[in-house]
Scaffold this motif. Sequence first.
Motif, short mmCIF file in Angstrom:
data_model
loop_
_atom_site.label_atom_id
_atom_site.label_comp_id
_atom_site.label_asym_id
_atom_site.label_seq_id
_atom_site.Cartn_x
_atom_site.Cartn_y
_atom_site.Cartn_z
N ASP A 279 0.87 -1.17 0.00
CA ASP A 279 0.00 0.00 0.00
C ASP A 279 0.91 1.22 0.00
OD1 ASP A 279 -1.72 2.09 0.55
OD2 ASP A 279 -2.29 1.39 2.54
N VAL B 260 -1.65 -0.13 -5.08
CA VAL B 260 -1.82 -1.36 -4.31
C VAL B 260 -1.14 -2.45 -5.13
CG1 VAL B 260 -3.45 -3.08 -3.46
CG2 VAL B 260 -3.94 -0.63 -3.17
N ARG C 265 -8.64 0.19 0.15
CA ARG C 265 -8.11 1.50 -0.17
C ARG C 265 -9.12 2.32 -0.98
NH1 ARG C 265 -6.04 3.85 2.77
NH2 ARG C 265 -5.43 5.35 1.17
N SER D 152 -10.43 5.87 0.46
CA SER D 152 -10.05 7.09 -0.25
C SER D 152 -11.15 7.66 -1.13
CB SER D 152 -8.82 6.81 -1.12
OG SER D 152 -9.14 5.90 -2.16
#
Length: 738
Positions: A142, A406, A472, A476
């Motif tokens: 990440d 990622v 993620r 985000s």
Amino acid sequence: MAKIIYTHTDEAPLLATYSFLPVIEAYASTAGVEVETRDISLAGRIIAQFGDRLSETQRIDDALAELGALADEPDANIIKLPNISASTPQLKAAIKELQEQGYDLPDYPESPATEEERDARARYDTVKGSAVNPVLRQGNSDRRAPAAVKNYARTNPHSMGAWSADSRTNVATMGADDFFSNESSVVIEGDDQLTIRHVATDGSTTVLKEAFGVLDQEVVDASVLRAAALDEFLAAQVQRAKDEGILFSVHLKATMMKVSDPIIFGHVVKVFFADVFERFGDDLAAAGLSPSDGLASIFTGLKELPNGAEIRAAFDAAIADGPELAMVDSDNGVTNLHVPSDVIIDASMPAMIRTSGQMWGPDGGQADALAVIPDSSYAGVYQAVIEDCRAHGAFDPTTMGSVPNVGLMAQKAEEYGSHDKTFEIASAGTVQVVDGSGAVLLEHEVQPGDIWRACQTKDVPIRDWVKLAVTRARASGAPAVFWLDESRAHDANLIAKVKRYLPEHDTDGLTIEILPPAEATKYSIERLRKGEDTISVTGNVLRDYNTDLFPILELGTSAKMLSIVPLINGGGLFETGAGGSAPKHVQQLVKENYLRWDSLGEFFALAASFEHLATTAGNARAQILADTLDRATGTFLQENRSPGRKLGTIDNRGSHFYLALYWAEELAQQSEDAELAAAFADVASTLRADEQTIVDELLAVQGSPADIGGYFRPSGDKATAVMRPSSTLNGVLDTLSV
């Protein structure tokens, strides 16, 4: 006691550790956190392999193996700094230095002929290339730009070269007979043992790799890059660069792809200097001078040959007659073909794109270049960015978005885990991957000189990778794009798995796409220019490429990224950024006692490490250290305390002082822990009061040579003396206790 493992690595990051680690140890001790170090430097890894030849005082434990085991433990907390992924010339240089320091090490055997030489070569090969990352990375990646860094880049933009619509810079790639086009892939049904064998045209069989284990649902790939097609392609590109009047450059990863890419690099050297090798190839081979080691190694070796001057003149004539070569160091005549580890694709291509699509030429000026990337698996990514810049100009750091990543890398996933299954083929025949029953799963016809490789990607990391991508995207709000090409055999199997595992997660309201790499690039940079963020969800190699490409364009460097590896078994690995510029920084330190290395990546990794420790160990003070360090780093950026560019400004050591000052002030002002605040109140006030004295002590040493006792293995005492020249700062840290 809670514990953080801080790695001793190489070059500039190692030197910075001598300055920053005392700060970490002092501050961490106030939260009951012990900071231990482990030596995973290139020199340390070499020494660990040859303990049977060394004295008791010289022997060291195999720290990499120890950390590899620790990475599987749920309480692992490792901060990993950049290390040398050694090419053969770097490995030889490290061996030579250690021998000069009194270590009884054998020379690196290029062509081992005896059992002793074969044993030495096997030990050295465990150290070469990407020996560290596959061992420690027992989780997926990440990687993203922290908000403080992104905001700083927007308000303090780095320089970007101006692109011209007439730029002639382009990428050249094979597109046929390469790893991409020849790849085949299979998903394993049930745990098994596979063997790789070569069946010659006369029917004789040679085992290339003895039985190795695979797990149920693991993806296994095989491919071959054909040497004859490679040479034909390279010859065409040499001529193309000459015809177009642009620089010739090759971009490979001879460090991470430690078997295949040095061989490819050698092909480039041989093709570029075809006439020289036709005339003198036997002489060079007899002297052990390999094109895979680059021109620098050859030129050095020529000094020992009776006809060395004649051969060197032939090389010089070929350089004069061919297309102009891109340069690593124009002033000293170091070309793109001198050292295989000098031009690493994930650093060299973004630098080219950032500086208007040009590279340095022999005249010391910049010029358009032909970027030769033989395998076409990912070459289209760079071509897409080049075409976008040609059409729309340079990116604007003040407005552009971000492309966090990622990355699928756990358990040696994909190409970066292929080293022990990559072979330069000696004779015509067929290379086969067979299962435990003897059934052929994958096979390729091969000719002498072809480069054949296989790689593995286990199912558990793939499943975890999909989970991390969704996590993620949810956190985000940005779209997540899987960079996968259904026309590539490996990617087709991954796409099937991604589609199978995505429904296991809540994806409502999320944008999740699957696009081939070149199309994913276009999608991402279109959004990037609008100031929008897009998560790139990629395999292992593209993880490496993208986490340099986009940060270098967005931030001016990839060393300021937050890089977290949530280990699959619950621990945490925290990486501190890229080390591509590290060698130049060491040279400057030795010459004038000035270290430009920026430790910002270490600051972010340390904060994330404390935060992880707070969660896993229930350590409230560790969380306070994390939160205050984040705020201190924000102040550090606002006050522009990163190392300057010239003597007379603060360097790496000065940046550590200011981070310590701002961190102490944040700790003194926090209200969660009164005892901790009281302890740091004295530290903060003392550091603030002594600011000028400390800065003066740090600046006073600049301008003269610095003796650190070695490049690959500095003397601990000498490096400490060089990197901790402020007795005032040292005294304050020594008094810290709670």
